[in-house]
Design a protein around this motif. Structure first.
Motif, PDB file in Angstrom:
ATOM      1  N   SER A  65       0.811  -1.223   0.000  1.00 28.90           N
ATOM      2  CA  SER A  65       0.000   0.000   0.000  1.00 28.90           C
ATOM      3  C   SER A  65       0.846   1.275   0.000  1.00 28.90           C
ATOM      4  O   SER A  65       0.307   2.374   0.055  1.00 28.90           O
ATOM      5  N   GLY A  66       2.177   1.124  -0.024  1.00 31.63           N
ATOM      6  CA  GLY A  66       3.048   2.292  -0.051  1.00 31.63           C
ATOM      7  C   GLY A  66       3.534   2.754   1.315  1.00 31.63           C
ATOM      8  O   GLY A  66       4.283   3.712   1.425  1.00 31.63           O
ATOM      9  N   ASN A  67       3.114   2.069   2.365  1.00 28.40           N
ATOM     10  CA  ASN A  67       3.609   2.362   3.711  1.00 28.40           C
ATOM     11  C   ASN A  67       4.873   1.548   3.952  1.00 28.40           C
ATOM     12  O   ASN A  67       5.369   0.872   3.052  1.00 28.40           O
ATOM     13  N   THR A  68       5.390   1.594   5.157  1.00 25.63           N
ATOM     14  CA  THR A  68       6.479   0.704   5.539  1.00 25.63           C
ATOM     15  C   THR A  68       6.044  -0.100   6.756  1.00 25.63           C
ATOM     16  O   THR A  68       5.094   0.268   7.463  1.00 25.63           O
ATOM     17  N   MET A  69       6.729  -1.197   6.984  1.00 27.69           N
ATOM     18  CA  MET A  69       6.451  -2.051   8.126  1.00 27.69           C
ATOM     19  C   MET A  69       7.752  -2.248   8.898  1.00 27.69           C
ATOM     20  O   MET A  69       8.745  -2.703   8.338  1.00 27.69           O
ATOM     21  N   ASP A  70       7.745  -1.849  10.173  1.00 30.56           N
ATOM     22  CA  ASP A  70       8.888  -2.076  11.053  1.00 30.56           C
ATOM     23  C   ASP A  70       8.688  -3.429  11.724  1.00 30.56           C
ATOM     24  O   ASP A  70       7.713  -3.635  12.446  1.00 30.56           O
ATOM     25  N   CYS A  71       9.603  -4.359  11.470  1.00 30.98           N
ATOM     26  CA  CYS A  71       9.502  -5.731  11.953  1.00 30.98           C
ATOM     27  C   CYS A  71      10.590  -5.959  13.006  1.00 30.98           C
ATOM     28  O   CYS A  71      11.772  -5.736  12.732  1.00 30.98           O
ATOM     29  N   TYR A  72      10.209  -6.403  14.180  1.00 25.11           N
ATOM     30  CA  TYR A  72      11.131  -6.559  15.304  1.00 25.11           C
ATOM     31  C   TYR A  72      11.363  -8.036  15.590  1.00 25.11           C
ATOM     32  O   TYR A  72      10.423  -8.826  15.650  1.00 25.11           O
ATOM     33  N   PHE A  73      12.634  -8.399  15.806  1.00 25.88           N
ATOM     34  CA  PHE A  73      12.990  -9.783  16.063  1.00 25.88           C
ATOM     35  C   PHE A  73      14.046  -9.870  17.150  1.00 25.88           C
ATOM     36  O   PHE A  73      14.789  -8.909  17.406  1.00 25.88           O
ATOM     37  N   CYS A  74      14.134 -11.028  17.814  1.00 25.83           N
ATOM     38  CA  CYS A  74      15.122 -11.268  18.873  1.00 25.83           C
ATOM     39  C   CYS A  74      16.511 -11.379  18.255  1.00 25.83           C
ATOM     40  O   CYS A  74      16.697 -12.088  17.258  1.00 25.83           O
ATOM     41  N   ILE A  75      17.495 -10.711  18.849  1.00 24.51           N
ATOM     42  CA  ILE A  75      18.859 -10.768  18.318  1.00 24.51           C
ATOM     43  C   ILE A  75      19.546 -12.101  18.622  1.00 24.51           C
ATOM     44  O   ILE A  75      20.522 -12.451  17.976  1.00 24.51           O
ATOM     45  N   GLU A  76      19.032 -12.860  19.560  1.00 23.82           N
ATOM     46  CA  GLU A  76      19.639 -14.144  19.912  1.00 23.82           C
ATOM     47  C   GLU A  76      19.098 -15.291  19.056  1.00 23.82           C
ATOM     48  O   GLU A  76      19.860 -15.992  18.414  1.00 23.82           O
ATOM     49  N   CYS A  77      17.785 -15.493  19.049  1.00 22.36           N
ATOM     50  CA  CYS A  77      17.209 -16.649  18.346  1.00 22.36           C
ATOM     51  C   CYS A  77      16.602 -16.295  16.994  1.00 22.36           C
ATOM     52  O   CYS A  77      16.295 -17.179  16.200  1.00 22.36           O
ATOM     53  N   GLY A  78      16.412 -15.010  16.713  1.00 24.45           N
ATOM     54  CA  GLY A  78      15.873 -14.584  15.427  1.00 24.45           C
ATOM     55  C   GLY A  78      14.361 -14.616  15.320  1.00 24.45           C
ATOM     56  O   GLY A  78      13.812 -14.307  14.265  1.00 24.45           O
ATOM     57  N   SER A  79      13.667 -14.970  16.387  1.00 17.04           N
ATOM     58  CA  SER A  79      12.202 -15.015  16.333  1.00 17.04           C
ATOM     59  C   SER A  79      11.627 -13.638  16.018  1.00 17.04           C
ATOM     60  O   SER A  79      11.991 -12.656  16.653  1.00 17.04           O
ATOM     61  N   ARG A  80      10.742 -13.599  15.031  1.00 16.50           N
ATOM     62  CA  ARG A  80      10.011 -12.368  14.755  1.00 16.50           C
ATOM     63  C   ARG A  80       8.955 -12.246  15.841  1.00 16.50           C
ATOM     64  O   ARG A  80       8.203 -13.179  16.093  1.00 16.50           O
ATOM     65  N   LEU A  81       8.910 -11.109  16.517  1.00 22.69           N
ATOM     66  CA  LEU A  81       8.003 -10.912  17.643  1.00 22.69           C
ATOM     67  C   LEU A  81       6.798 -10.047  17.310  1.00 22.69           C
ATOM     68  O   LEU A  81       5.681 -10.359  17.694  1.00 22.69           O
ATOM     69  N   PHE A  82       7.026  -8.945  16.613  1.00 18.71           N
ATOM     70  CA  PHE A  82       5.928  -8.031  16.311  1.00 18.71           C
ATOM     71  C   PHE A  82       6.312  -7.125  15.165  1.00 18.71           C
ATOM     72  O   PHE A  82       7.485  -7.044  14.786  1.00 18.71           O
ATOM     73  N   HIS A  83       5.297  -6.471  14.599  1.00 18.68           N
ATOM     74  CA  HIS A  83       5.544  -5.472  13.565  1.00 18.68           C
ATOM     75  C   HIS A  83       4.510  -4.360  13.680  1.00 18.68           C
ATOM     76  O   HIS A  83       3.460  -4.531  14.284  1.00 18.68           O
ATOM     77  N   ARG A  84       4.886  -3.231  13.102  1.00 16.98           N
ATOM     78  CA  ARG A  84       4.029  -2.048  13.165  1.00 16.98           C
ATOM     79  C   ARG A  84       4.114  -1.313  11.842  1.00 16.98           C
ATOM     80  O   ARG A  84       5.210  -1.082  11.315  1.00 16.98           O
ATOM     81  N   ILE A  85       2.965  -0.949  11.313  1.00 17.19           N
ATOM     82  CA  ILE A  85       2.894  -0.200  10.049  1.00 17.19           C
ATOM     83  C   ILE A  85       3.170   1.277  10.317  1.00 17.19           C
ATOM     84  O   ILE A  85       2.690   1.844  11.298  1.00 17.19           O
ATOM     85  N   VAL A  86       3.944   1.880   9.420  1.00 22.42           N
ATOM     86  CA  VAL A  86       4.239   3.310   9.482  1.00 22.42           C
ATOM     87  C   VAL A  86       3.762   3.927   8.164  1.00 22.42           C
ATOM     88  O   VAL A  86       4.137   3.470   7.083  1.00 22.42           O
TER      89      VAL A  86
END
Length: 150
Positions: free
Chosen positions: A77-98
């Motif tokens: 849609s032309g927005n961006t998505m900030d995706c957050y992950f654990c630096i140790e295991c790499g699990s994606r935890l959450f994301h937020r549209i900007v």
């Protein structure tokens, strides 16, 4: 327990380094997304996200921020998505549209598999136009996003 005497949900990555309470005791909605990006991110036929108010999680507490990294990608849609992950295991935890103007949405999408105690019933299947599996007609389905979230 929260103010309504409901058990608090806990968000935890695979290794346990990142753990925090969900912003509220219940999500606003649960989505099972069949888009190509969610399939790649989850390594499965779809990705599950529970939608919560961002208030209470953002700004990120230091104990969450110090053990997560952010990957930002464009959305269709032309927005961006900030995706957050654990630096140790790499699990994606959450994301937020900007939004294009830099304004973050007032909600955050927390990955369903990381939420201990999540009620998965009533989840809506979205982007089924891209589904790689049969989606039951008994489920609530949308070709893309539900109209009120587009």
């Amino acid at each position: 327990m929260d103010a309504n005497n409901e058990p608090q949900l806990t968000v935890r990555c695979q290794c346990g380094r990142v753990a925090f309470p969900a912003p509220t005791a219940k999500p606003l909605a649960v989505f099972h997304c069949h888009c190509g990006e969610c399939r790649k991110q989850s390594g499965s036929a779809f990705g599950t996200s529970a939608i919560f108010p961002a208030e209470g999680l953002f700004p990120l507490p230091s104990e969450v921020e110090s053990f997560t990294r952010k990957y930002t990608r464009d959305t269709d849609s032309g927005n961006t998505m900030d995706c957050y992950f654990c630096i140790e295991c790499g699990s994606r935890l959450f994301h937020r549209i900007v939004a294009r103007d830099g304004t973050p949405r007032p909600t955050v999408s927390i990955k369903g598999g990381c939420i201990e105690g999540l009620d998965w019933s009533g989840g809506k299947h979205i982007y089924v136009r891209s589904a790689v599996m049969k989606v039951s007609p008994e489920w609530e389905v949308y070709e893309a996003m539900p109209p009120k979230l587009s």
